[in-house]
Scaffold this active site. Structure first.
Site, mmCIF file in Angstrom:
data_model
loop_
_atom_site.group_PDB
_atom_site.id
_atom_site.type_symbol
_atom_site.label_atom_id
_atom_site.label_comp_id
_atom_site.label_asym_id
_atom_site.label_seq_id
_atom_site.Cartn_x
_atom_site.Cartn_y
_atom_site.Cartn_z
ATOM 1 N N HIS A 132 1.093 4.864 0.815
ATOM 2 C CA HIS A 132 0.046 6.227 1.276
ATOM 3 C C HIS A 132 0.526 7.504 0.841
ATOM 4 O O HIS A 132 1.305 8.238 0.329
ATOM 5 C CB HIS A 132 1.025 6.670 2.803
ATOM 6 N N HIS B 224 1.103 -1.047 0.164
ATOM 7 C CA HIS B 224 -0.255 -0.266 0.234
ATOM 8 C C HIS B 224 0.736 1.380 -0.606
ATOM 9 O O HIS B 224 1.787 1.629 0.670
ATOM 10 C CB HIS B 224 -1.141 0.173 1.004
#
Length: 324
Positions: A98, A96
């Site tokens: 950010h 992931h």
């Protein structure tokens, strides 16, 4: 799809961007408003295991999410980051990225950005005497004066509590004070008359700065008075403060061994307590405004140089004992 992976089953109503390879949604534990995550739809543990096409899709999605955020918010900057493996800070083993909006004032010293993953490594910039935002300043080869003057330059208002104010100290920061007042700055000074250390001529000079300076004195009646705290406020509400051992004198600001601890904060408990303590001292019944008449009376009882404490030479090198 691995069991218990929160990113492998993102509810459709949470998705703010999606294509055939990646999707994005707002972080459930945001660092700032608008903080979002971009993830591959395929469960892949870290960035380096993504295909080139997936990596490119993540990068494209960052721009799409930025555009989406700016329809709702007006950030002043961004941080973009990917944690890889546990040592790199990754807690969910699904890649992931950010995207974190940044706003002026959300951190007292944003210098270095993502470098802050290692404590103390964010601000690598150097002043003439060391790190620009060093916490503990101990004198010797790292004098307090450059740090002090830099804080004045960045402040819109200031609150000083200095037990002793000497001509030599005021002289060292005079130009900084004139510039500060010239750009509309407001300052409040509290000093004391303990043992007649404070120099009346230094007080007169501070009064010469005009209405921008609220100068007050704590009348000690012989009671010890030793605070040394300097609080700087900027236009965004951020507070920088120094609490330590330096009075406003040349020795204390330059070649003396003085310990002063810098506090950098927005609205944390330490800052709040410090600001409230200053306000309490400012409004103490023994704290009164310094006026030309008060200075004249103080000068008359003190004389040009106090005679009770020859040790004053350790506080201000301009002091010389009177002739026998």
């Amino acid at each position: 799809m691995p069991k218990n992976c929160p990113f492998c089953d993102v509810p459709e109503h949470d998705v703010i961007y999606s294509d055939n390879l990646v999707l994005a949604f707002f972080d459930r534990f945001p660092v700032n408003e608008g903080h979002c995550l971009i993830i591959p739809k395929r469960h892949v543990s870290n960035w380096f295991e993504l295909t080139a096409e997936e990596q490119a899709a993540v990068v494209r999605a960052v721009t799409q999410c930025k555009n989406y955020i700016e329809k709702k918010l007006t950030p002043d900057g961004y941080n973009i980051g990917i944690n890889v493996n546990e040592v790199g800070g990754q807690t969910i083993q699904h890649t992931h990225c950010h995207l974190i909006p940044r706003f002026k004032g959300d951190h007292p010293n944003p210098t270095g950005g993502v470098r802050a993953v290692i404590p103390g490594k964010a601000d690598y910039t150097k002043s003439e005497t060391g790190p620009a935002h060093q916490r503990l300043i101990t004198g010797d080869d790292n004098h307090f004066l450059p740090h002090f003057k830099k804080a004045i330059e960045e402040a819109s208002s200031m609150d000083f509590a200095s037990a002793f104010v000497m001509q030599s100290g005021v002289n060292l920061i005079w130009e900084s004070l004139v510039d500060f007042v010239g750009r509309g700055g407001k300052a409040r000074f509290i000093t004391g008359d303990y043992l007649n250390y404070t120099d009346p001529i230094a007080l007169s000079r501070l009064l010469d700065l005009g209405e921008s300076i609220d100068l007050r004195v704590y009348e000690t009646s012989g009671k010890s008075f030793h605070p040394k705290a300097y609080i700087f406020h900027n236009d965004t509400g951020i507070v920088t403060a120094f609490v330590g051992s330096s009075n406003l004198s040349k020795t204390a600001l330059t070649d003396g061994v003085e310990w002063n601890y810098r506090i950098l904060a927005g609205n944390d408990g330490t800052t709040t307590e410090l600001v409230e303590s200053f306000e309490s001292l400012l409004n103490h019944p023994k704290t009164i405004p310094v006026t030309p008449d008060w200075i004249d009376d103080y000068h008359a009882r003190r004389g040009d140089k106090p005679t009770l404490v020859p040790v004053l030479a350790q506080i201000d090198e301009t002091y010389t004992p009177p002739e026998p």
